[in-house]
Motif scaffolding. Structure first.
Motif, PDB file in Angstrom:
ATOM      1  N   GLU A 206       0.846  -1.232   0.020  1.00 50.92           N
ATOM      2  CA  GLU A 206       0.132  -0.124   0.111  1.00 50.92           C
ATOM      3  C   GLU A 206       0.833   1.362  -0.062  1.00 50.92           C
ATOM      4  O   GLU A 206       0.508   2.356  -0.397  1.00 50.92           O
ATOM      5  N   ASP A 207       2.018   1.348   0.435  1.00 51.09           N
ATOM      6  CA  ASP A 207       2.834   2.518   0.565  1.00 51.09           C
ATOM      7  C   ASP A 207       3.651   2.568  -0.382  1.00 51.09           C
ATOM      8  O   ASP A 207       4.617   1.834  -0.665  1.00 51.09           O
ATOM      9  N   LYS A 208       3.715   3.774  -1.094  1.00 54.32           N
ATOM     10  CA  LYS A 208       4.574   3.974  -2.388  1.00 54.32           C
ATOM     11  C   LYS A 208       6.141   3.955  -1.903  1.00 54.32           C
ATOM     12  O   LYS A 208       6.947   3.296  -2.617  1.00 54.32           O
ATOM     13  N   ALA A 209       6.372   4.979  -0.882  1.00 52.53           N
ATOM     14  CA  ALA A 209       7.740   4.822  -0.370  1.00 52.53           C
ATOM     15  C   ALA A 209       8.405   3.363  -0.386  1.00 52.53           C
ATOM     16  O   ALA A 209       9.639   3.302  -0.706  1.00 52.53           O
ATOM     17  N   VAL A 210       7.840   2.618   0.504  1.00 53.26           N
ATOM     18  CA  VAL A 210       8.192   1.322   0.971  1.00 53.26           C
ATOM     19  C   VAL A 210       8.526   0.437  -0.224  1.00 53.26           C
ATOM     20  O   VAL A 210       9.706  -0.091  -0.423  1.00 53.26           O
ATOM     21  N   LYS A 211       7.653   0.588  -1.388  1.00 52.92           N
ATOM     22  CA  LYS A 211       7.924  -0.121  -2.547  1.00 52.92           C
ATOM     23  C   LYS A 211       8.950   0.517  -3.176  1.00 52.92           C
ATOM     24  O   LYS A 211      10.005  -0.503  -3.824  1.00 52.92           O
ATOM     25  N   MET A 212       9.120   1.738  -3.276  1.00 53.21           N
ATOM     26  CA  MET A 212      10.169   2.383  -4.410  1.00 53.21           C
ATOM     27  C   MET A 212      11.638   1.793  -3.435  1.00 53.21           C
ATOM     28  O   MET A 212      12.600   1.376  -4.371  1.00 53.21           O
ATOM     29  N   ILE A 213      11.858   2.056  -2.358  1.00 58.70           N
ATOM     30  CA  ILE A 213      13.420   1.715  -1.711  1.00 58.70           C
ATOM     31  C   ILE A 213      13.284   0.350  -1.485  1.00 58.70           C
ATOM     32  O   ILE A 213      14.504  -0.294  -1.532  1.00 58.70           O
ATOM     33  N   GLY A 214      12.190  -0.723  -1.725  1.00 58.26           N
ATOM     34  CA  GLY A 214      12.272  -2.293  -1.771  1.00 58.26           C
ATOM     35  C   GLY A 214      13.204  -2.674  -3.034  1.00 58.26           C
ATOM     36  O   GLY A 214      13.544  -3.619  -2.871  1.00 58.26           O
ATOM     37  N   GLU A 215      13.257  -1.637  -4.022  1.00 59.72           N
ATOM     38  CA  GLU A 215      13.752  -2.136  -5.245  1.00 59.72           C
ATOM     39  C   GLU A 215      15.442  -2.051  -4.962  1.00 59.72           C
ATOM     40  O   GLU A 215      16.300  -2.507  -6.104  1.00 59.72           O
ATOM     41  N   ILE A 216      16.059  -1.240  -4.025  1.00 55.92           N
ATOM     42  CA  ILE A 216      17.333  -1.077  -3.859  1.00 55.92           C
ATOM     43  C   ILE A 216      18.006  -2.528  -3.562  1.00 55.92           C
ATOM     44  O   ILE A 216      17.173  -3.148  -2.838  1.00 55.92           O
ATOM     45  N   PRO A 217      18.997  -3.075  -4.254  1.00 54.86           N
ATOM     46  CA  PRO A 217      19.626  -4.409  -3.804  1.00 54.86           C
ATOM     47  C   PRO A 217      20.023  -4.325  -2.314  1.00 54.86           C
ATOM     48  O   PRO A 217      20.712  -3.345  -1.716  1.00 54.86           O
ATOM     49  N   GLY A 218      19.678  -5.299  -1.715  1.00 53.62           N
ATOM     50  CA  GLY A 218      20.010  -5.648  -0.258  1.00 53.62           C
ATOM     51  C   GLY A 218      19.071  -4.608   0.789  1.00 53.62           C
ATOM     52  O   GLY A 218      19.270  -5.171   1.953  1.00 53.62           O
ATOM     53  N   VAL A 219      18.101  -4.221   0.089  1.00 56.76           N
ATOM     54  CA  VAL A 219      16.890  -3.791   0.952  1.00 56.76           C
ATOM     55  C   VAL A 219      15.615  -4.593   0.900  1.00 56.76           C
ATOM     56  O   VAL A 219      15.078  -4.746  -0.037  1.00 56.76           O
ATOM     57  N   GLY A 220      15.612  -5.529   1.959  1.00 54.56           N
ATOM     58  CA  GLY A 220      14.293  -6.084   2.018  1.00 54.56           C
ATOM     59  C   GLY A 220      13.214  -5.555   2.808  1.00 54.56           C
ATOM     60  O   GLY A 220      13.137  -4.241   2.870  1.00 54.56           O
ATOM     61  N   LEU A 221      12.137  -6.581   3.029  1.00 56.28           N
ATOM     62  CA  LEU A 221      10.957  -5.918   3.501  1.00 56.28           C
ATOM     63  C   LEU A 221      11.334  -5.506   4.836  1.00 56.28           C
ATOM     64  O   LEU A 221      10.817  -4.410   5.043  1.00 56.28           O
ATOM     65  N   LEU A 222      12.084  -5.968   5.847  1.00 61.44           N
ATOM     66  CA  LEU A 222      12.280  -5.397   7.305  1.00 61.44           C
ATOM     67  C   LEU A 222      13.094  -4.011   6.994  1.00 61.44           C
ATOM     68  O   LEU A 222      12.554  -3.031   7.763  1.00 61.44           O
ATOM     69  N   THR A 223      13.971  -4.070   6.197  1.00 59.25           N
ATOM     70  CA  THR A 223      14.762  -2.803   6.208  1.00 59.25           C
ATOM     71  C   THR A 223      14.011  -1.605   5.623  1.00 59.25           C
ATOM     72  O   THR A 223      13.933  -0.602   5.965  1.00 59.25           O
ATOM     73  N   ALA A 224      13.226  -1.930   4.434  1.00 60.55           N
ATOM     74  CA  ALA A 224      12.434  -1.038   4.010  1.00 60.55           C
ATOM     75  C   ALA A 224      11.380  -0.362   4.757  1.00 60.55           C
ATOM     76  O   ALA A 224      11.060   0.637   4.890  1.00 60.55           O
ATOM     77  N   THR A 225      10.425  -1.216   5.308  1.00 65.48           N
ATOM     78  CA  THR A 225       9.405  -0.740   6.275  1.00 65.48           C
ATOM     79  C   THR A 225      10.121   0.186   7.429  1.00 65.48           C
ATOM     80  O   THR A 225       9.470   1.124   8.041  1.00 65.48           O
ATOM     81  N   ALA A 226      11.200  -0.403   7.889  1.00 65.92           N
ATOM     82  CA  ALA A 226      11.775   0.237   9.106  1.00 65.92           C
ATOM     83  C   ALA A 226      12.329   1.487   8.712  1.00 65.92           C
ATOM     84  O   ALA A 226      12.101   2.695   9.441  1.00 65.92           O
ATOM     85  N   ALA A 227      13.068   1.776   7.720  1.00 65.33           N
ATOM     86  CA  ALA A 227      13.431   2.693   7.096  1.00 65.33           C
ATOM     87  C   ALA A 227      12.681   3.903   7.113  1.00 65.33           C
ATOM     88  O   ALA A 227      12.514   4.975   7.389  1.00 65.33           O
ATOM     89  N   VAL A 228      11.378   3.684   6.114  1.00 63.72           N
ATOM     90  CA  VAL A 228      10.494   4.580   5.985  1.00 63.72           C
ATOM     91  C   VAL A 228       9.706   4.979   7.302  1.00 63.72           C
ATOM     92  O   VAL A 228       9.310   6.085   7.294  1.00 63.72           O
ATOM     93  N   ALA A 229       9.386   4.054   8.197  1.00 60.26           N
ATOM     94  CA  ALA A 229       8.653   4.640   9.329  1.00 60.26           C
ATOM     95  C   ALA A 229       9.655   5.389  10.188  1.00 60.26           C
ATOM     96  O   ALA A 229       9.140   6.401  11.002  1.00 60.26           O
ATOM     97  N   MET A 230      11.081   4.890  10.362  1.00 59.62           N
ATOM     98  CA  MET A 230      11.957   5.936  11.214  1.00 59.62           C
ATOM     99  C   MET A 230      12.247   7.161  10.690  1.00 59.62           C
ATOM    100  O   MET A 230      12.670   8.076  11.647  1.00 59.62           O
ATOM    101  N   ILE A 231      12.382   7.323   9.414  1.00 58.00           N
ATOM    102  CA  ILE A 231      12.933   8.720   8.902  1.00 58.00           C
ATOM    103  C   ILE A 231      12.012   9.668   9.043  1.00 58.00           C
ATOM    104  O   ILE A 231      12.567  10.886   9.096  1.00 58.00           O
ATOM    105  N   GLY A 232      10.476   9.281   9.030  1.00 57.85           N
ATOM    106  CA  GLY A 232       9.645  10.508   9.084  1.00 57.85           C
ATOM    107  C   GLY A 232       9.629  11.224   8.036  1.00 57.85           C
ATOM    108  O   GLY A 232       9.182  10.781   7.004  1.00 57.85           O
ATOM    109  N   ASP A 233       9.689  12.589   7.928  1.00 56.83           N
ATOM    110  CA  ASP A 233       9.844  13.301   7.021  1.00 56.83           C
ATOM    111  C   ASP A 233      11.361  13.443   6.310  1.00 56.83           C
ATOM    112  O   ASP A 233      12.198  13.937   6.942  1.00 56.83           O
ATOM    113  N   PRO A 234      11.635  12.784   5.187  1.00 56.61           N
ATOM    114  CA  PRO A 234      12.836  12.871   4.604  1.00 56.61           C
ATOM    115  C   PRO A 234      13.784  13.995   4.483  1.00 56.61           C
ATOM    116  O   PRO A 234      14.868  14.302   4.398  1.00 56.61           O
TER     117      PRO A 234
END
Length: 327
Positions: A206-234
């Protein structure tokens, strides 16, 4: 007139508020009960409110921002430098009031959804730790009776039924029942961890930002969701390097007399996100040229900068993209 600075030391039931009234010059430092806290600010002119980024701070920040106030969440370590007296609620509120008037890197106010995702990550992390304790405990108890099993969750799953059947013939039934119950607890935790991961996958869809960074090599489900949630406003970070420093993936610096010494990574910021990034770093290209730990941290640093760039500029990941700055 500039927004009046206000320092607030939040607590469970009583909040301490410190400010200087711009009309009378009166120094106000008083406690306010939780139920009257928002009422105190609802009809006030726009204030610049400072709070430590602690439990409950994001909730109150969202409420105050809806009233039109500017809210600055600050790390407790930054605020501590301004407390020049013995620690008390009044002294803490004054220290926050002093800190909010200084230039500093703020903690971005998170949305309720971002906080909910972070809580799921914390729940999962607790379950994984407790499951590891239970597995190690069960392995240790069986070793007391001469039964050795391979390390890891998968090895135990393959061997546990045979091992329990082997010791069942020579041990009391009450102990066997206890061992089986412990294994059932481990299996139950497997299901709870899988359920949390399933919910995170649903958010990723559902989240566009999580899907986008999930394409980065080495960034899986846990890293993508944690990064978007922790960064707040980039955009609270000026650059990818600043975000990497916030995570704790840049060298610690010391020096004097114009000489700068670089040390290991600072390890400041969020330990959980840093762990996710380091675990996800890929090392094949540089592994033969540098020590593996150096390579992993360097690639984790690259990943976190890429995450910031994608979220800040809202553009999809492009393999081989080169940022060419105009001369």
């Amino acid at each position: 007139m500039n927004a009046m600075p206000v320092g607030i030391d939040i607590a469970k039931n009583v909040f301490q508020v410190h400010y200087v009234d711009q009309e009378t010059g009166e120094i106000v430092n008083k406690p306010i009960k939780r139920g009257q806290f928002l009422e105190h600010f609802v009809n006030r002119a726009r204030c610049r409110i400072g709070m430590e980024a602690c439990s409950g701070a994001h909730h109150w920040a969202r409420q105050l921002m809806q009233m039109g106030h500017e809210v600055k969440l600050m790390p407790a370590q930054f605020v501590k430098a301004f407390n020049i007296r013995n620690k008390s609620d009044a002294a803490d509120a004054k220290a926050i009031w002093l800190a909010v008037q200084q230039p500093s890197k703020v903690v971005a106010v998170k949305t309720e959804m971002q906080q909910a995702v972070l809580m799921m990550h914390r729940q999962r992390e607790q379950l994984v730790k407790f499951r590891t304790m239970q597995i190690n405990g069960l392995r240790g108890m069986l070793a007391e009776f001469g039964e050795a099993m391979g390390k890891g969750r998968a090895a135990m799953a393959m061997e546990i039924s045979v091992v329990l059947a082997s010791v069942e013939e020579r041990l009391p039934k009450v102990l066997i029942d206890s061992l089986r119950e412990q294994w059932e607890r481990i299996e139950k935790m497997d299901g709870e961890i899988a359920a949390i991961e399933r919910r995170l996958r649903e958010w990723k869809k559902e989240d566009k930002a999580v899907k986008m960074i999930g394409e980065i090599p080495g960034v899986g489900l846990l890293t993508a969701t944690a990064a978007v949630a922790m960064i707040g406003d980039p955009k609270a970070f000026r650059s990818g390097r600043e975000f990497a420093a916030w995570v704790g993936l840049v060298p610690r610096q010391t020096g004097s007399g114009g000489k700068v010494n670089l040390h290991g990574i600072s390890k400041r910021g969020d330990q959980y996100l840093r762990k996710m990034l380091i675990h996800g770093a890929w090392v094949d290209q540089m592994k033969t040229r540098r020590p593996s730990n150096v390579v992993v941290v360097a690639l984790a640093n690259k990943m976190v900068r890429t995450i910031w760039a994608i979220l800040a500029y809202e553009r999809p990941y492009e393999k081989g993209y080169m940022n060419v700055k105009p001369a």
